[in-house]
Design a protein around this motif. Sequence first.
Motif, PDB file in Angstrom:
ATOM      1  N   PHE A   2      -3.560  64.405 -35.302  1.00 14.79           N
ATOM      2  CA  PHE A   2      -2.271  65.055 -34.445  1.00 14.79           C
ATOM      3  C   PHE A   2      -1.164  64.899 -35.026  1.00 14.79           C
ATOM      4  N   LEU A   4       2.158  66.764 -33.664  1.00 11.46           N
ATOM      5  CA  LEU A   4       2.732  67.826 -32.665  1.00 11.46           C
ATOM      6  C   LEU A   4       4.536  67.451 -32.783  1.00 11.46           C
ATOM      7  N   VAL A  29      -4.767  68.807 -36.280  1.00  7.64           N
ATOM      8  CA  VAL A  29      -4.420  69.352 -35.055  1.00  7.64           C
ATOM      9  C   VAL A  29      -3.004  69.134 -35.203  1.00  7.64           C
ATOM     10  N   LEU A 109      -6.577  76.574 -19.725  1.00  7.93           N
ATOM     11  CA  LEU A 109      -5.802  76.029 -19.669  1.00  7.93           C
ATOM     12  C   LEU A 109      -4.344  76.012 -19.199  1.00  7.93           C
ATOM     13  N   ALA A 159       3.375  73.202 -26.882  1.00  6.07           N
ATOM     14  CA  ALA A 159       2.092  71.610 -26.514  1.00  6.07           C
ATOM     15  C   ALA A 159       2.177  71.304 -25.590  1.00  6.07           C
ATOM     16  N   PRO A 161      -0.271  72.264 -23.317  1.00  7.25           N
ATOM     17  CA  PRO A 161      -1.189  71.903 -22.559  1.00  7.25           C
ATOM     18  C   PRO A 161      -1.739  70.208 -23.756  1.00  7.25           C
ATOM     19  N   LEU A 162      -1.466  69.555 -24.044  1.00  9.93           N
ATOM     20  CA  LEU A 162      -1.353  68.488 -24.467  1.00  9.93           C
ATOM     21  C   LEU A 162      -0.787  67.345 -23.702  1.00  9.93           C
ATOM     22  N   SER A 163       0.369  67.615 -22.492  1.00 10.53           N
ATOM     23  CA  SER A 163       0.807  67.424 -22.525  1.00 10.53           C
ATOM     24  C   SER A 163       0.523  66.290 -21.220  1.00 10.53           C
ATOM     25  N   ASN A 164       1.224  65.770 -20.200  1.00 12.40           N
ATOM     26  CA  ASN A 164       0.122  64.531 -18.990  1.00 12.40           C
ATOM     27  C   ASN A 164       0.605  66.120 -17.662  1.00 12.40           C
ATOM     28  N   ILE A 167      -2.420  68.905 -18.415  1.00 13.79           N
ATOM     29  CA  ILE A 167      -4.263  68.511 -18.854  1.00 13.79           C
ATOM     30  C   ILE A 167      -4.346  68.407 -17.180  1.00 13.79           C
TER      31      ILE A 167
END
Length: 167
Positions: A2, A4, A29, A109, A159, A161-164, A167
């Motif tokens: 990854f 990011l 990714v 998402l 980014a 959708p990959l953060s706290n 999610i």
Amino acid sequence: LFILKPILGLQDYEMAGLEAWVREGHALVVVPGWSARGAFARESDAAVPASERSEVRRQQGAFFEEWFRAEEAPANRDQTPRASPGADRPASGTEMDASEPICAGIGELAAGSDHRFAESPLRGPLAKMPVKTFWKDRLGGIGLRVEFGDGTIIALADAYPLSNLGI
């Protein structure tokens, strides 16, 4: 692997090594570092003579702009108020391609509203590779899958959708 939103650009030898690694059959990714490079690119056009731009780019490194084209989401370009991050929640089967393995089991998402991939999102070594947009919303493409040699690149324009919070 990854990567990011890198804040330090990758040098040419690092980009070449990454290309070779993915081509060998690995998965990457990536969320390109739009803000860092994008802001610099606008300044460089006016402030740095063309003859010196390659040296500036060498010093700063690459933020994946050689691989992907992005644009500010339309809501940002026309100065209309932005939705709060995650306000758009594309659902599976409408704006997420449910046939894509990466979307398996995902009902929805959340995306931020800063960047989307351009209509023709690939450039440089990826320009002629097969690409599949597996996630989009009313502002444009958010998620791409690129088959690159024997490997795969999953690229997200944002980014969030990959953060706290996402999610």
